[in-house]
Scaffold this motif. Structure first.
Motif, PDB file in Angstrom:
ATOM      1  N   LYS A 108       0.844  -1.203   0.000  1.00 37.60           N
ATOM      2  CA  LYS A 108       0.000   0.000   0.000  1.00 37.60           C
ATOM      3  C   LYS A 108       0.881   1.255   0.000  1.00 37.60           C
ATOM      4  CE  LYS A 108      -4.423   1.250   1.719  1.00 37.60           C
ATOM      5  NZ  LYS A 108      -5.583   0.424   1.681  1.00 37.60           N
ATOM      6  N   GLN A 109       0.471   2.277  -0.742  1.00 39.09           N
ATOM      7  CA  GLN A 109       1.251   3.512  -0.858  1.00 39.09           C
ATOM      8  C   GLN A 109       0.483   4.692  -0.238  1.00 39.09           C
ATOM      9  OE1 GLN A 109       4.479   3.504  -2.267  1.00 39.09           O
ATOM     10  NE2 GLN A 109       4.074   1.307  -2.062  1.00 39.09           N
ATOM     11  N   LEU A 112      -6.113   4.780  -9.284  1.00 40.69           N
ATOM     12  CA  LEU A 112      -5.474   4.881  -7.967  1.00 40.69           C
ATOM     13  C   LEU A 112      -5.416   3.479  -7.389  1.00 40.69           C
ATOM     14  CD1 LEU A 112      -7.370   8.000  -6.531  1.00 40.69           C
ATOM     15  CD2 LEU A 112      -5.024   7.927  -7.435  1.00 40.69           C
ATOM     16  N   GLU A 113      -4.211   2.949  -7.239  1.00 37.78           N
ATOM     17  CA  GLU A 113      -4.084   1.564  -6.780  1.00 37.78           C
ATOM     18  C   GLU A 113      -3.495   1.521  -5.369  1.00 37.78           C
ATOM     19  OE1 GLU A 113      -2.264  -1.159  -9.547  1.00 37.78           O
ATOM     20  OE2 GLU A 113      -2.197  -2.772  -8.054  1.00 37.78           O
ATOM     21  N   CYS A 114      -4.179   0.815  -4.492  1.00 35.46           N
ATOM     22  CA  CYS A 114      -3.706   0.559  -3.122  1.00 35.46           C
ATOM     23  C   CYS A 114      -3.199   1.820  -2.422  1.00 35.46           C
ATOM     24  CB  CYS A 114      -2.624  -0.520  -3.136  1.00 35.46           C
ATOM     25  SG  CYS A 114      -3.291  -2.114  -3.539  1.00 35.46           S
ATOM     26  N   VAL A 115      -4.120   2.746  -2.250  1.00 35.71           N
ATOM     27  CA  VAL A 115      -3.828   3.934  -1.429  1.00 35.71           C
ATOM     28  C   VAL A 115      -4.933   4.014  -0.376  1.00 35.71           C
ATOM     29  CG1 VAL A 115      -2.692   5.212  -3.299  1.00 35.71           C
ATOM     30  CG2 VAL A 115      -5.145   5.525  -2.942  1.00 35.71           C
ATOM     31  N   PRO A 116      -4.690   4.712   0.730  1.00 36.25           N
ATOM     32  CA  PRO A 116      -5.728   4.809   1.765  1.00 36.25           C
ATOM     33  C   PRO A 116      -7.033   5.395   1.222  1.00 36.25           C
ATOM     34  CG  PRO A 116      -3.615   5.586   2.595  1.00 36.25           C
ATOM     35  CD  PRO A 116      -3.442   5.375   1.131  1.00 36.25           C
ATOM     36  N   ASP A 117      -8.155   4.903   1.718  1.00 33.63           N
ATOM     37  CA  ASP A 117      -9.477   5.342   1.246  1.00 33.63           C
ATOM     38  C   ASP A 117      -9.609   6.865   1.322  1.00 33.63           C
ATOM     39  OD1 ASP A 117      -9.782   2.626   1.379  1.00 33.63           O
ATOM     40  OD2 ASP A 117     -11.658   2.665   2.508  1.00 33.63           O
ATOM     41  N   GLU A 118      -9.127   7.429   2.420  1.00 31.32           N
ATOM     42  CA  GLU A 118      -9.286   8.864   2.652  1.00 31.32           C
ATOM     43  C   GLU A 118      -8.523   9.677   1.593  1.00 31.32           C
ATOM     44  OE1 GLU A 118     -11.583   9.807   4.697  1.00 31.32           O
ATOM     45  OE2 GLU A 118     -11.087  11.880   4.131  1.00 31.32           O
ATOM     46  N   LEU A 119      -7.327   9.189   1.231  1.00 30.76           N
ATOM     47  CA  LEU A 119      -6.532   9.872   0.204  1.00 30.76           C
ATOM     48  C   LEU A 119      -7.241   9.801  -1.160  1.00 30.76           C
ATOM     49  CD1 LEU A 119      -3.946  11.247  -0.857  1.00 30.76           C
ATOM     50  CD2 LEU A 119      -2.886   8.981  -0.994  1.00 30.76           C
ATOM     51  N   ALA A 120      -7.761   8.620  -1.488  1.00 33.03           N
ATOM     52  CA  ALA A 120      -8.481   8.460  -2.761  1.00 33.03           C
ATOM     53  C   ALA A 120      -9.700   9.372  -2.793  1.00 33.03           C
ATOM     54  CB  ALA A 120      -8.895   7.008  -2.942  1.00 33.03           C
ATOM     55  N   LYS A 121     -10.375   9.476  -1.654  1.00 30.03           N
ATOM     56  CA  LYS A 121     -11.574  10.340  -1.564  1.00 30.03           C
ATOM     57  C   LYS A 121     -11.191  11.801  -1.818  1.00 30.03           C
ATOM     58  CE  LYS A 121     -14.987  11.749   1.856  1.00 30.03           C
ATOM     59  NZ  LYS A 121     -15.361  11.628   3.268  1.00 30.03           N
ATOM     60  N   GLN A 122     -10.098  12.215  -1.186  1.00 30.37           N
ATOM     61  CA  GLN A 122      -9.678  13.611  -1.319  1.00 30.37           C
ATOM     62  C   GLN A 122      -9.260  13.912  -2.765  1.00 30.37           C
ATOM     63  OE1 GLN A 122      -5.685  14.235  -0.623  1.00 30.37           O
ATOM     64  NE2 GLN A 122      -6.202  15.902  -2.052  1.00 30.37           N
ATOM     65  N   ILE A 123      -8.510  12.983  -3.394  1.00 29.86           N
ATOM     66  CA  ILE A 123      -8.075  13.200  -4.792  1.00 29.86           C
ATOM     67  C   ILE A 123      -9.300  13.238  -5.711  1.00 29.86           C
ATOM     68  CG2 ILE A 123      -6.791  12.169  -6.720  1.00 29.86           C
ATOM     69  CD1 ILE A 123      -4.784  11.083  -4.653  1.00 29.86           C
ATOM     70  N   THR A 124     -10.235  12.329  -5.465  1.00 30.12           N
ATOM     71  CA  THR A 124     -11.451  12.253  -6.294  1.00 30.12           C
ATOM     72  C   THR A 124     -12.237  13.569  -6.223  1.00 30.12           C
ATOM     73  OG1 THR A 124     -11.519   9.875  -5.943  1.00 30.12           O
ATOM     74  CG2 THR A 124     -13.576  10.901  -6.672  1.00 30.12           C
ATOM     75  N   LYS A 125     -12.284  14.145  -5.022  1.00 26.43           N
ATOM     76  CA  LYS A 125     -13.008  15.421  -4.844  1.00 26.43           C
ATOM     77  C   LYS A 125     -12.290  16.572  -5.540  1.00 26.43           C
ATOM     78  CE  LYS A 125     -15.648  16.322  -0.760  1.00 26.43           C
ATOM     79  NZ  LYS A 125     -15.534  16.667   0.676  1.00 26.43           N
ATOM     80  N   THR A 126     -10.944  16.539  -5.490  1.00 32.40           N
ATOM     81  CA  THR A 126     -10.167  17.656  -6.017  1.00 32.40           C
ATOM     82  C   THR A 126     -10.124  17.664  -7.550  1.00 32.40           C
ATOM     83  OG1 THR A 126      -8.774  17.391  -4.073  1.00 32.40           O
ATOM     84  CG2 THR A 126      -7.907  18.803  -5.806  1.00 32.40           C
ATOM     85  N   LEU A 127     -10.022  16.461  -8.139  1.00 32.32           N
ATOM     86  CA  LEU A 127      -9.831  16.391  -9.601  1.00 32.32           C
ATOM     87  C   LEU A 127     -11.134  16.616 -10.355  1.00 32.32           C
ATOM     88  CD1 LEU A 127      -7.476  13.311 -10.191  1.00 32.32           C
ATOM     89  CD2 LEU A 127      -6.855  15.703  -9.841  1.00 32.32           C
ATOM     90  N   MET A 128     -11.011  17.189 -11.546  1.00 30.73           N
ATOM     91  CA  MET A 128     -12.158  17.296 -12.458  1.00 30.73           C
ATOM     92  C   MET A 128     -12.345  15.963 -13.196  1.00 30.73           C
ATOM     93  SD  MET A 128     -12.795  20.621 -12.359  1.00 30.73           S
ATOM     94  CE  MET A 128     -13.611  21.056 -13.871  1.00 30.73           C
ATOM     95  N   ILE A 129     -11.237  15.245 -13.441  1.00 26.97           N
ATOM     96  CA  ILE A 129     -11.302  14.001 -14.231  1.00 26.97           C
ATOM     97  C   ILE A 129     -11.608  12.829 -13.295  1.00 26.97           C
ATOM     98  CG2 ILE A 129      -9.768  14.803 -16.063  1.00 26.97           C
ATOM     99  CD1 ILE A 129      -7.483  13.254 -14.674  1.00 26.97           C
ATOM    100  N   PRO A 130     -12.152  11.714 -13.852  1.00 28.78           N
ATOM    101  CA  PRO A 130     -12.513  10.576 -13.014  1.00 28.78           C
ATOM    102  C   PRO A 130     -11.307   9.843 -12.421  1.00 28.78           C
ATOM    103  CG  PRO A 130     -13.525  10.390 -15.204  1.00 28.78           C
ATOM    104  CD  PRO A 130     -12.561  11.529 -15.263  1.00 28.78           C
TER     105      PRO A 130
END
Ligand code: KIV
Length: 258
Positions: A153-154, A181-199
């Protein structure tokens, strides 16, 4: 029938519709996966492991990818087909990356996937500007398995998480239309998903990504020994196939078939 485009994928994010992606490596499975309604088929370099039996993805060649992409493109009519660019086919020279990516598009891919962040930003920019759509891949990037000291996990420390978030923004700015996004903490993925315009498309990255991807052979339970927590087996495929083969062996030996 029209294939799903990168605009359709962007619209899904805007409408909060989940994006589905599965790997496939041949025409038969591509047809089944396509008819099941997945949005995206990834011709992943995971084929090095699940098809070729290697311990990692490093030995996969561009010719391997072209061969499997061509087969998948023959089987799939609707899904958006993404082909992985193999290890060292895009890292050291932008012109070479463009030629290699174009080969995958010529065999039937609609876009390519590259692993990495700030180190590949100029390549991603050059590819997208020349009309080759790019998916990024951050977090556990299997082509860096040795540099990462294994499949781990990264983004667990604050610094590592910040670096991945920055990389995601850089890839978006360079023109990537989606990021795995592969094997990253859920919270980090959530934050990136919110910040980015792209999927964002997650694997082992929690439920908040815009989409999910699984390796088809894992979903089908074809390699039951490989069962990390983020894989859901929807079928006991290895056991069912073995039973069918055993029934065939028995019937032939007993002269029941043919
Ligand atoms: O190669 C692959 O199958 C992948 C997925 C695990 C995202 O990159």
């Amino acid at each position: 029938m029209k294939n799903i485009s990168i605009l359709d994928l962007q619209e899904k994010k805007e409408k909060s519709e989940k994006i589905t992606m599965l790997t496939a490596y041949d025409a038969t499975f591509a047809k089944i996966v396509d008819q099941a309604g997945v949005d995206m088929i990834l011709v992943g370099d995971s084929l090095g492991m699940v098809i070729q039996g290697e311990p990692n993805t490093l030995s996969v060649s561009l010719d391997d990818m072209a061969y499997h992409t061509r087969a998948v493109a023959r089987g799939a009519k609707r899904a958006h087909i993404v082909a992985d660019m193999p290890f060292m086919t895009y890292q050291h020279d932008i012109k070479e990356a463009m030629l290699n990516a174009s080969k995958l598009l010529k065999t039937g891919a609609h876009s390519v996937k590259l692993e990495g962040g700030r180190n590949i930003v100029s390549t991603v920019k050059a590819l997208t500007e020349s009309g080759i759509p790019v998916t990024g891949h951050l977090g556990l990037t299997p082509q860096s398995v040795h540099a990462l000291s294994g499949f781990r996990k990264q983004g667990r420390t604050e610094d590592a998480a910040k670096r991945i978030s920055e990389d995601a923004l850089m890839l978006e700015k360079a023109g990537a239309y989606a990021i795995v996004l592969e094997c990253v903490p859920d919270e980090l993925a959530k934050q990136i998903t919110k910040t980015l315009m792209i999927p964002t498309i997650g694997i082992g990255a929690g439920p908040q990504c815009d989409g999910q991807v699984l390796v088809l052979y894992d979903l089908l339970g074809l390699n039951p020994e490989f069962k990390p927590s983020f894989v859901k087996q929807y079928l006991n495929g290895a056991a069912l196939i073995q039973q069918a083969c055993e029934a065939y062996v028995t019937e032939v030996k007993q002269r029941d078939f043919p």
